[in-house]
Write a protein that holds these residues in place. Sequence first.
Motif, mmCIF file in Angstrom:
data_model
loop_
_atom_site.group_PDB
_atom_site.id
_atom_site.type_symbol
_atom_site.label_atom_id
_atom_site.label_comp_id
_atom_site.label_asym_id
_atom_site.label_seq_id
_atom_site.Cartn_x
_atom_site.Cartn_y
_atom_site.Cartn_z
ATOM 1 N N ASN A 105 -10.690 -2.940 -2.083
ATOM 2 C CA ASN A 105 -10.552 -1.662 -2.800
ATOM 3 C C ASN A 105 -10.524 -0.464 -1.856
ATOM 4 O O ASN A 105 -10.830 0.663 -2.243
ATOM 5 C CB ASN A 105 -11.662 -1.478 -3.839
ATOM 6 N N PHE A 108 -8.712 2.785 -2.852
ATOM 7 C CA PHE A 108 -9.429 3.662 -3.777
ATOM 8 C C PHE A 108 -10.608 4.340 -3.090
ATOM 9 O O PHE A 108 -10.841 5.536 -3.267
ATOM 10 C CB PHE A 108 -9.919 2.872 -4.993
ATOM 11 N N LYS A 111 -9.393 7.291 -1.157
ATOM 12 C CA LYS A 111 -8.364 8.068 -1.870
ATOM 13 C C LYS A 111 -8.371 9.563 -1.586
ATOM 14 O O LYS A 111 -7.355 10.235 -1.749
ATOM 15 C CB LYS A 111 -8.457 7.814 -3.377
ATOM 16 N N ASN A 159 -9.808 -3.273 -11.089
ATOM 17 C CA ASN A 159 -9.763 -2.482 -12.321
ATOM 18 C C ASN A 159 -11.158 -2.002 -12.735
ATOM 19 O O ASN A 159 -11.310 -0.879 -13.215
ATOM 20 C CB ASN A 159 -9.131 -3.280 -13.458
ATOM 21 N N THR A 162 -12.434 0.690 -9.834
ATOM 22 C CA THR A 162 -11.606 1.857 -9.548
ATOM 23 C C THR A 162 -11.140 2.567 -10.808
ATOM 24 O O THR A 162 -10.658 3.697 -10.740
ATOM 25 C CB THR A 162 -10.345 1.460 -8.746
ATOM 26 N N GLU A 163 -11.231 1.902 -11.940
ATOM 27 C CA GLU A 163 -10.694 2.415 -13.201
ATOM 28 C C GLU A 163 -9.209 2.715 -13.067
ATOM 29 O O GLU A 163 -8.666 3.612 -13.704
ATOM 30 C CB GLU A 163 -11.495 3.627 -13.686
ATOM 31 N N GLN A 164 -8.551 1.957 -12.192
ATOM 32 C CA GLN A 164 -7.098 2.011 -12.024
ATOM 33 C C GLN A 164 -6.572 0.600 -12.223
ATOM 34 O O GLN A 164 -7.343 -0.336 -12.327
ATOM 35 C CB GLN A 164 -6.734 2.482 -10.604
ATOM 36 N N LYS A 165 -5.255 0.466 -12.251
ATOM 37 C CA LYS A 165 -4.644 -0.844 -12.451
ATOM 38 C C LYS A 165 -4.182 -1.412 -11.112
ATOM 39 O O LYS A 165 -3.374 -0.794 -10.422
ATOM 40 C CB LYS A 165 -3.476 -0.726 -13.429
ATOM 41 N N TRP A 166 -4.712 -2.571 -10.747
ATOM 42 C CA TRP A 166 -4.353 -3.247 -9.499
ATOM 43 C C TRP A 166 -2.852 -3.558 -9.486
ATOM 44 O O TRP A 166 -2.305 -4.040 -10.479
ATOM 45 C CB TRP A 166 -5.164 -4.539 -9.393
ATOM 46 N N LYS A 168 -0.395 -1.445 -9.513
ATOM 47 C CA LYS A 168 0.443 -0.396 -10.109
ATOM 48 C C LYS A 168 0.956 0.511 -8.990
ATOM 49 O O LYS A 168 0.184 1.063 -8.200
ATOM 50 C CB LYS A 168 -0.366 0.421 -11.121
ATOM 51 N N SER A 170 1.980 3.497 -8.581
ATOM 52 C CA SER A 170 1.505 4.877 -8.392
ATOM 53 C C SER A 170 0.146 4.956 -7.691
ATOM 54 O O SER A 170 -0.254 6.025 -7.248
ATOM 55 C CB SER A 170 1.452 5.616 -9.736
ATOM 56 N N ASN A 171 -0.550 3.833 -7.551
ATOM 57 C CA ASN A 171 -1.833 3.822 -6.845
ATOM 58 C C ASN A 171 -1.662 3.674 -5.332
ATOM 59 O O ASN A 171 -2.645 3.757 -4.601
ATOM 60 C CB ASN A 171 -2.719 2.674 -7.339
#
Length: 195
Positions: A105, A108, A111, A159, A162-166, A168, A170-171
Amino acid sequence: MAKKIITISREFGSGGRFIGEEVAKKLGMAYYDKNVITEIAEKSGLSPEYIQENAELSPKKGLFAYALAGRDITGKSVEDIVYEAQRKVILELVEKEPCVIIGRNADFILKDRDDVLNVFIHGNMPEKMQRISCLYNVSGQEAVKMMADTDKRRLANYNFYTEQKWGKASNYTLCLNSSELGYDRCEAIIMECVK
């Protein structure tokens, strides 16, 4: 701004670890992957074996295991303690020297920095299956099962923390298909983007 840190997230079997290691060698940068396990273990108070199995992957029970995990009096689960130790180690490493960090991670965690190139390496199923079959000496069917299990656990861990989508686009700064581009070209693109 020139990028002095490269993070590489990857699908299992895509060759992302190999690509990251080669980029680090060619650029003369430190390379961090499994070699940070001991530091994470020391900071968390857990065994290196436990860290190796759990620092980047979700519990084998899946995403709900995070929600149901036992907590200490501070409200933290063992997974939370591992993640926090991992985060601290990564933040310390990037202050020391330019480096390539595989997984964990790191994209993230870092970031808020301007000097990071975040890369996601993916590939096509036939090439990934062949690579896993050769590396681990398993059948094609077993390779597919290993890929599905590992990527599912990476996705759940990423996920959750990070509360993001692995995976994806845009990350990440850059998403590369190692099956289409080949390893050498992926390495060249990453090195060009670091300048």
